[in-house]
Design a protein around this motif. Structure first.
Motif, PDB file in Angstrom:
ATOM      1  N   GLU A  78       0.770  -1.195   0.018  1.00  0.00           N
ATOM      2  CA  GLU A  78      -0.029  -0.107   0.065  1.00  0.00           C
ATOM      3  C   GLU A  78       0.913   1.341  -0.001  1.00  0.00           C
ATOM      4  O   GLU A  78       0.713   2.224  -0.633  1.00  0.00           O
ATOM      5  CB  GLU A  78      -1.013  -0.163   1.406  1.00  0.00           C
ATOM      6  CG  GLU A  78      -1.767   1.233   1.377  1.00  0.00           C
ATOM      7  CD  GLU A  78      -2.603   1.469   0.238  1.00  0.00           C
ATOM      8  OE1 GLU A  78      -3.099   0.697  -0.794  1.00  0.00           O
ATOM      9  OE2 GLU A  78      -3.010   2.684  -0.207  1.00  0.00           O
ATOM     10  N   VAL A  79       1.945   1.175   0.940  1.00  0.00           N
ATOM     11  CA  VAL A  79       2.876   2.405   0.824  1.00  0.00           C
ATOM     12  C   VAL A  79       3.364   2.683  -0.772  1.00  0.00           C
ATOM     13  O   VAL A  79       3.479   3.723  -1.090  1.00  0.00           O
ATOM     14  CB  VAL A  79       4.181   1.999   1.804  1.00  0.00           C
ATOM     15  CG1 VAL A  79       5.153   3.062   1.444  1.00  0.00           C
ATOM     16  CG2 VAL A  79       3.401   2.310   3.143  1.00  0.00           C
ATOM     17  N   ARG A  80       3.981   1.450  -1.255  1.00  0.00           N
ATOM     18  CA  ARG A  80       4.747   1.439  -2.323  1.00  0.00           C
ATOM     19  C   ARG A  80       3.623   2.102  -3.606  1.00  0.00           C
ATOM     20  O   ARG A  80       4.000   2.531  -4.747  1.00  0.00           O
ATOM     21  CB  ARG A  80       5.353   0.044  -2.865  1.00  0.00           C
ATOM     22  CG  ARG A  80       6.761   0.157  -2.058  1.00  0.00           C
ATOM     23  CD  ARG A  80       7.208  -1.233  -2.561  1.00  0.00           C
ATOM     24  NE  ARG A  80       6.777  -2.451  -1.522  1.00  0.00           N
ATOM     25  CZ  ARG A  80       6.764  -3.583  -1.893  1.00  0.00           C
ATOM     26  NH1 ARG A  80       7.347  -3.928  -3.167  1.00  0.00           N
ATOM     27  NH2 ARG A  80       6.472  -4.562  -1.246  1.00  0.00           N
ATOM     28  N   ARG A  81       2.317   1.831  -3.479  1.00  0.00           N
ATOM     29  CA  ARG A  81       1.224   2.286  -4.394  1.00  0.00           C
ATOM     30  C   ARG A  81       1.331   3.753  -4.343  1.00  0.00           C
ATOM     31  O   ARG A  81       1.003   4.414  -5.225  1.00  0.00           O
ATOM     32  CB  ARG A  81       0.016   1.864  -3.954  1.00  0.00           C
ATOM     33  CG  ARG A  81      -0.579   1.449  -5.166  1.00  0.00           C
ATOM     34  CD  ARG A  81      -2.310   0.968  -4.896  1.00  0.00           C
ATOM     35  NE  ARG A  81      -2.164  -0.313  -4.073  1.00  0.00           N
ATOM     36  CZ  ARG A  81      -1.921  -1.308  -4.579  1.00  0.00           C
ATOM     37  NH1 ARG A  81      -1.726  -1.508  -5.701  1.00  0.00           N
ATOM     38  NH2 ARG A  81      -1.775  -2.668  -4.042  1.00  0.00           N
ATOM     39  N   LEU A 108       2.436  -1.573 -13.587  1.00  0.00           N
ATOM     40  CA  LEU A 108       2.718  -1.990 -12.417  1.00  0.00           C
ATOM     41  C   LEU A 108       1.666  -1.623 -11.195  1.00  0.00           C
ATOM     42  O   LEU A 108       1.485  -1.914 -10.344  1.00  0.00           O
ATOM     43  CB  LEU A 108       3.976  -2.037 -12.061  1.00  0.00           C
ATOM     44  CG  LEU A 108       5.112  -2.575 -12.567  1.00  0.00           C
ATOM     45  CD1 LEU A 108       6.585  -2.726 -12.152  1.00  0.00           C
ATOM     46  CD2 LEU A 108       4.526  -4.392 -12.919  1.00  0.00           C
ATOM     47  N   PHE A 109       1.211  -0.131 -11.686  1.00  0.00           N
ATOM     48  CA  PHE A 109       0.245   0.437 -10.767  1.00  0.00           C
ATOM     49  C   PHE A 109      -1.140   0.372 -11.288  1.00  0.00           C
ATOM     50  O   PHE A 109      -2.054   0.834 -10.820  1.00  0.00           O
ATOM     51  CB  PHE A 109       0.474   2.052 -10.752  1.00  0.00           C
ATOM     52  CG  PHE A 109       2.019   2.239  -9.894  1.00  0.00           C
ATOM     53  CD1 PHE A 109       1.735   2.418  -8.672  1.00  0.00           C
ATOM     54  CD2 PHE A 109       2.916   2.369 -10.752  1.00  0.00           C
ATOM     55  CE1 PHE A 109       3.088   2.683  -7.892  1.00  0.00           C
ATOM     56  CE2 PHE A 109       4.190   2.801  -9.833  1.00  0.00           C
ATOM     57  CZ  PHE A 109       4.041   2.772  -8.493  1.00  0.00           C
TER      58      PHE A 109
ATOM     59  N   MET B   1      -2.368 -11.729 -10.017  1.00  0.00           N
ATOM     60  CA  MET B   1      -1.706 -12.617 -11.290  1.00  0.00           C
ATOM     61  C   MET B   1      -1.443 -11.650 -12.252  1.00  0.00           C
ATOM     62  O   MET B   1      -0.690 -11.997 -12.993  1.00  0.00           O
ATOM     63  CB  MET B   1      -2.741 -13.602 -11.585  1.00  0.00           C
ATOM     64  CG  MET B   1      -2.720 -14.814 -10.774  1.00  0.00           C
ATOM     65  SD  MET B   1      -0.976 -15.628 -10.513  1.00  0.00           S
ATOM     66  CE  MET B   1      -0.718 -16.410 -11.782  1.00  0.00           C
ATOM     67  N   ARG B   2      -2.176 -10.581 -12.311  1.00  0.00           N
ATOM     68  CA  ARG B   2      -2.095  -9.533 -13.421  1.00  0.00           C
ATOM     69  C   ARG B   2      -0.413  -9.007 -13.525  1.00  0.00           C
ATOM     70  O   ARG B   2      -0.243  -8.861 -14.522  1.00  0.00           O
ATOM     71  CB  ARG B   2      -3.243  -8.420 -13.234  1.00  0.00           C
ATOM     72  CG  ARG B   2      -3.646  -7.871 -14.635  1.00  0.00           C
ATOM     73  CD  ARG B   2      -4.612  -6.927 -14.560  1.00  0.00           C
ATOM     74  NE  ARG B   2      -6.031  -7.446 -14.110  1.00  0.00           N
ATOM     75  CZ  ARG B   2      -7.138  -6.870 -13.861  1.00  0.00           C
ATOM     76  NH1 ARG B   2      -7.038  -5.535 -13.839  1.00  0.00           N
ATOM     77  NH2 ARG B   2      -8.078  -7.487 -13.640  1.00  0.00           N
ATOM     78  N   LEU B   3      -0.200  -8.598 -12.111  1.00  0.00           N
ATOM     79  CA  LEU B   3       1.010  -8.020 -12.321  1.00  0.00           C
ATOM     80  C   LEU B   3       2.163  -9.183 -12.528  1.00  0.00           C
ATOM     81  O   LEU B   3       3.124  -8.738 -13.200  1.00  0.00           O
ATOM     82  CB  LEU B   3       1.394  -7.761 -10.469  1.00  0.00           C
ATOM     83  CG  LEU B   3       0.965  -6.368 -10.162  1.00  0.00           C
ATOM     84  CD1 LEU B   3       1.353  -6.290  -8.665  1.00  0.00           C
ATOM     85  CD2 LEU B   3       1.974  -5.359 -11.057  1.00  0.00           C
ATOM     86  N   VAL B   4       1.915 -10.371 -12.156  1.00  0.00           N
ATOM     87  CA  VAL B   4       2.894 -11.403 -12.506  1.00  0.00           C
ATOM     88  C   VAL B   4       2.997 -11.392 -14.204  1.00  0.00           C
ATOM     89  O   VAL B   4       4.068 -11.795 -14.622  1.00  0.00           O
ATOM     90  CB  VAL B   4       2.375 -12.839 -11.975  1.00  0.00           C
ATOM     91  CG1 VAL B   4       3.369 -13.931 -12.404  1.00  0.00           C
ATOM     92  CG2 VAL B   4       2.607 -12.897 -10.457  1.00  0.00           C
ATOM     93  N   SER B  88      10.341  -1.009  -6.026  1.00  0.00           N
ATOM     94  CA  SER B  88       9.698   0.236  -5.285  1.00  0.00           C
ATOM     95  C   SER B  88       8.225   0.406  -5.594  1.00  0.00           C
ATOM     96  O   SER B  88       7.514   1.419  -5.284  1.00  0.00           O
ATOM     97  CB  SER B  88      10.742   1.370  -5.309  1.00  0.00           C
ATOM     98  OG  SER B  88      10.608   1.758  -7.016  1.00  0.00           O
ATOM     99  N   LYS B  89       7.805  -0.458  -6.590  1.00  0.00           N
ATOM    100  CA  LYS B  89       6.617  -0.322  -7.178  1.00  0.00           C
ATOM    101  C   LYS B  89       5.765  -1.270  -6.488  1.00  0.00           C
ATOM    102  O   LYS B  89       6.400  -2.241  -5.655  1.00  0.00           O
ATOM    103  CB  LYS B  89       6.523  -0.715  -8.624  1.00  0.00           C
ATOM    104  CG  LYS B  89       7.483   0.150  -9.429  1.00  0.00           C
ATOM    105  CD  LYS B  89       7.044   1.411  -9.763  1.00  0.00           C
ATOM    106  CE  LYS B  89       7.961   2.461 -10.461  1.00  0.00           C
ATOM    107  NZ  LYS B  89       9.272   2.713 -10.120  1.00  0.00           N
ATOM    108  N   PRO B  90       4.447  -1.322  -6.565  1.00  0.00           N
ATOM    109  CA  PRO B  90       3.816  -2.203  -5.623  1.00  0.00           C
ATOM    110  C   PRO B  90       3.815  -3.730  -6.063  1.00  0.00           C
ATOM    111  O   PRO B  90       2.878  -4.328  -6.577  1.00  0.00           O
ATOM    112  CB  PRO B  90       2.031  -1.813  -5.626  1.00  0.00           C
ATOM    113  CG  PRO B  90       2.291  -0.630  -6.925  1.00  0.00           C
ATOM    114  CD  PRO B  90       3.641  -0.473  -7.316  1.00  0.00           C
TER     115      PRO B  90
END
Lengths: 314, 268
Positions: A78-81, A108-109, B1-4, B88-90
Motif C-alpha cells: 500500500e505504501v509503495r502504491r 505495475l500500478f 496474477m495480473r502483475l505477474v 519500489s513499485k507495488p
C-alpha cells in the motif's frame, strides 16, 4: 499525520567471510518528516543516507527499529502504491525506450493503455525528455538516465517521493530543472525526502534537513534554525564617507573599499552594530546594508561531520 | 496474477531483444536442417535418425536457453540495480520471482514451439518424399502425434531446469548458477540409479544417503521418452501424468524455496 516516522532505525552488516566483523551502516536513527515538507538528508559518502532510503523502501531489512511511511509499515504494498523512489545512480532495461519503460512501470500500478501512454508522455515532458522518449535508454547520457529515473519515480503521482542524490550526473541546467521540479512537487502538496551532499541544493529547497555522519544523526532541524545561532559578526556597508572617517569609527574591523566613497565593514560580534551605525550617520554617511554574517550550511556541515558523536561499540 | 503477467511480458520482451537468444534460434534452425542431411547418410534409418536428432536438438537448445537466461534473471536485476525501480513499485518479492519465472517459461514456450514447427517441417518433407514401401519400413509414422508427448515432456523438463536456474540465481553468481544447474541436469538424468543403489552397494548408510539424494535431486529421466517414441513404442498415459505431476511438485518446491531466500535478501 507524519509522512515519515523513523524510530531507532538501525542497520548492521557483517563484513568478511572468515572473520566476520559487524559494520553499522545506520545507528538508531529517529526522525519525523511532516506531510508537505521538503526534507534533506545530508551527509558525506558513507554517512548512511542511501541505507536510510533503502530501509524506507524495504530493499534492505532493518536490524532493529521501526519505519513508518504515511502511517503504514515501510515497504508494504500500500505504501509503495503511494510513493515514488529514485535510487542512487539509477539503471534501467537498456533494450527499452524511456516511453516503453514508463508505460511498463505504469502497468505495475494498474494503469494501462491510453492512460499509461498519457502519463508516460506527461512525466517525460516534465523532466525534459519528451523529444527523446522513443530512443533506447542505452543511447542516453548519464544526465538523461537520471531524468528517466526522476520521471519513473513520479509515474504514479506519488504523495511522497524519495530521491537519492537527484542532482547526480546533471549539468547546471539539469540541476536547475530538477530544483524547479522539486518546488513544483512541494507546491502540489507532495512530500519530498531527498539525500544529497550538494548543500546549496538543500539550502535552497529544504524546509528541514538532517545531517548524518558515520551512520548517526548529528543534527536535525530547519536550515535557518541550524544556522541562527551561528552569527559571527555583521557586514555593514556604508557610502558617502571618507576612508579616514571609516578608519576612525570602525577600529579593529576589517574594512574593504568597494567604491570611491563606499566601504564594506566586517563588524565583530562584540561591537554593537546599532551604535556604530549611529556614529556613521552622525558623520553624514548613508547606510547601504547591514547583514548578519552567518556560517553557511557548508560550514555547519563540515563542522558537524568532522566530529560526530562517539559511536558505542556494536 | 495480473502483475505477474506484466512482469512476465517484460522478461519476454527483454529475451526477444537479446542477441544471444537469436543466436540460439538460428543455431536451432541450422541444426534442424542438418538432421535432414544426416538422415540422408543412413540408408533405411533416415527417419529414425531425424527424429532422434530433432528431439535431442529441441532438448539441448531448450536446456541452453533455460540455463543461460534463467541464471541471470534475478542476478542481473540485482547487479545492474534495476531491481530497485521494480521493487519500489507495488510488486511483492514473490510476484517478482513468479513473474521472472513465467517470463522465461513464455520465452521457452515460443522457442520450443518454433523448433517443433521446424522439426515437423523436416518430417513432413521426408514423408512427402518417401514412397509407400519406405513408409511401411518406418517403426512409426513420420508425423507421429506421439512426438508431441516427447516434446511436451521435454517442455516439462525445461520448466524444472528453469526453476533450478532461477533458484540458484537468487543467491549465487551466474557462473556458479550455471555450473550448479548443469551439474543437476547431468545428475538428474542418472538419478534413477540412486533409487536402486542397494542393488550394487551393501552399506546401509550409503544406501540411505543415495535414497535421500534421489528424493532431493530432480529425477529428469522421468521426462525422457524420446527413445520409446522414436521406436514407435507406446508411452503409458499414467507415466506421462505421473511425470507431469512430479514436475509440477518439484517446480513448486523450487519456486517456494527461491521466494523464501529472496524474501530475506538484502538488496545492497
Amino acid at each position: 499525520m507524519s509522512a515519515i516516522r523513523l524510530e531507532e532505525l538501525t542497520k548492521r552488516y557483517t563484513e568478511g567471510f572468515w572473520r566476520p566483523r559487524p559494520y553499522t551502516a545506520l545507528d538508531r536513527l529517529s526522525l519525523t518528516v511532516e506531510s508537505g515538507e521538503v526534507f534533506g538528508c545530508l551527509g558525506p559518502n558513507g554517512a548512511g543516507k542511501t541505507t536510510t532510503l533503502k530501509l524506507l523502501m524495504a530493499l534492505v531489512r532493518p536490524t532493529s527499529g521501526q519505519a513508518e511511511i504515511l502511517g503504514l509499515p515501510a515497504g508494504s504494498v500500500e505504501v509503495r502504491r503511494r510513493v515514488g523512489y529514485l535510487p542512487e545512480n539509477p539503471s534501467f532495461y537498456d533494450h527499452l525506450s524511456a516511453e516503453e519503460l514508463l508505460i511498463y512501470f505504469a502497468g505495475l500500478f494498474g494503469c494501462t493503455g491510453a492512460e499509461a501512454r498519457r502519463r508516460a508522455a506527461a512525466r517525460l515532458d516534465e523532466v525534459g525528455l519528451g523529444a527523446e522518449r522513443r530512443m533506447p535508454i542505452r543511447k542516453y547520457s548519464k544526465g538523461m538516465v537520471q531524468r528517466v529515473g526522476i520521471a519513473q519515480a513520479l509515474i504514479n503521482d506519488p504523495e511522497l517521493v524519495f530521491l537519492d542524490e537527484p542532482m547526480s550526473g546533471l549539468d547546471p541546467i539539469g540541476r536547475r530543472d530538477v530544483r524547479a521540479l522539486i518546488m513544483r512537487l512541494r507546491d502540489r502538496g507532495c512530500t519530498v525526502f531527498f539525500s544529497s551532499h550538494v548543500l546549496a541544493d538543500a539550502e535552497a529547497l529544504c524546509n528541514r534537513v538532517a545531517v548524518l555522519a558515520k551512520g548517526r544523526l548529528v543534527a536535525e532541524g530547519r536550515v535557518s534554525d541550524l544556522l541562527a545561532f551561528r552569527v559571527h559578526g555583521w557586514e555593514l556597508v556604508v557610502s558617502r564617507v571618507s576612508r579616514e572617517v571609516v578608519d576612525q569609527l570602525a577600529v579593529g574591523a576589517r574594512i574593504t573599499p568597494i567604491g570611491p566613497d563606499r566601504f564594506a565593514i566586517d563588524v565583530p560580534l562584540a561591537v554593537a552594530p546599532e551604535r556604530l551605525l549611529q556614529d556613521f550617520v552622525a558623520q553624514g554617511a548613508s547606510l547601504v546594508s547591514l547583514n548578519p554574517m552567518r556560517d553557511t550550511l557548508e560550514d555547519f556541515f563540515v563542522e558537524s561531520v568532522a566530529a560526530p558523536p562517539a559511536r558505542p561499540e556494536a | 496474477m495480473r502483475l505477474v503477467g506484466r512482469l512476465a511480458v517484460g522478461v519476454f520482451k527483454e529475451s526477444v531483444r537479446d542477441r544471444v537468444l537469436y543466436g540460439l534460434v538460428i543455431f536451432a534452425a541450422v541444426l534442424m536442417a542438418a538432421t535432414y542431411l544426416l538422415g540422408q547418410l543412413t540408408a533405411g534409418q533416415d527417419i529414425k535418425i531425424i527424429k532422434d536428432l530433432g528431439l535431442a536438438s529441441i532438448s539441448t537448445l531448450g536446456l541452453f536457453m533455460a540455463v543461460f537466461v534463467g541464471i541471470g534473471l534475478v542476478w542481473r536485476e540485482v547487479e545492474r540495480r534495476s531491481i530497485y525501480n521494480l521493487l519500489s513499485k507495488p510488486v511483492t518479492r514473490e510476484q517478482f520471482i513468479l513473474g521472472k519465472y513465467a517470463g522465461l517459461v513464455l520465452t521457452l514456450a515460443v522457442n520450443v514451439a518454433a523448433m517443433t514447427a521446424a522439426f515437423y517441417l523436416v518430417l513432413a518433407y521426408m514423408n512427402w518424399n518417401a514412397d509407400d514401401i519406405m513408409r511401411r519400413s518406418w517403426p512409426a509414422p513420420a508425423l507421429d502425434p506421439a512426438l508431441m508427448i516427447a516434446i511436451g515432456l521435454i517442455g516439462v523438463e525445461l520448466l524444472v531446469v528453469t526453476a533450478v536456474a532461477l533458484f540458484f540465481s537468487t543467491f549465487s553468481s551466474p557462473f556458479l548458477s550455471a555450473v550448479l544447474t548443469l551439474a543437476l541436469w547431468v545428475v538428474g538424468h542418472f538419478n534413477d540409479d540412486l533409487k536402486h543403489f542397494d542393488a550394487v552397494v551393501d552399506s546401509r548408510p550409503a544406501v540411505w544417503v543415495a535414497r535421500a539424494l534421489y528424493y532431493l535431486l530432480p529425477d529428469l529421466s522421468a521426462f525422457d521418452v524420446k527413445s520409446q517414441v522414436v521406436h514407435g513404442l507406446p508411452v503409458p498415459a499414467a507415466a506421462v501424468a505421473l511425470a507431469v505431476g512430479y514436475g509440477a511438485v518439484y517446480i513448486a518446491f523450487l519456486l517456494v524455496a527461491a521466494m523464501l531466500i529472496f524474501q530475506r535478501k538484502d538488496l545492497q
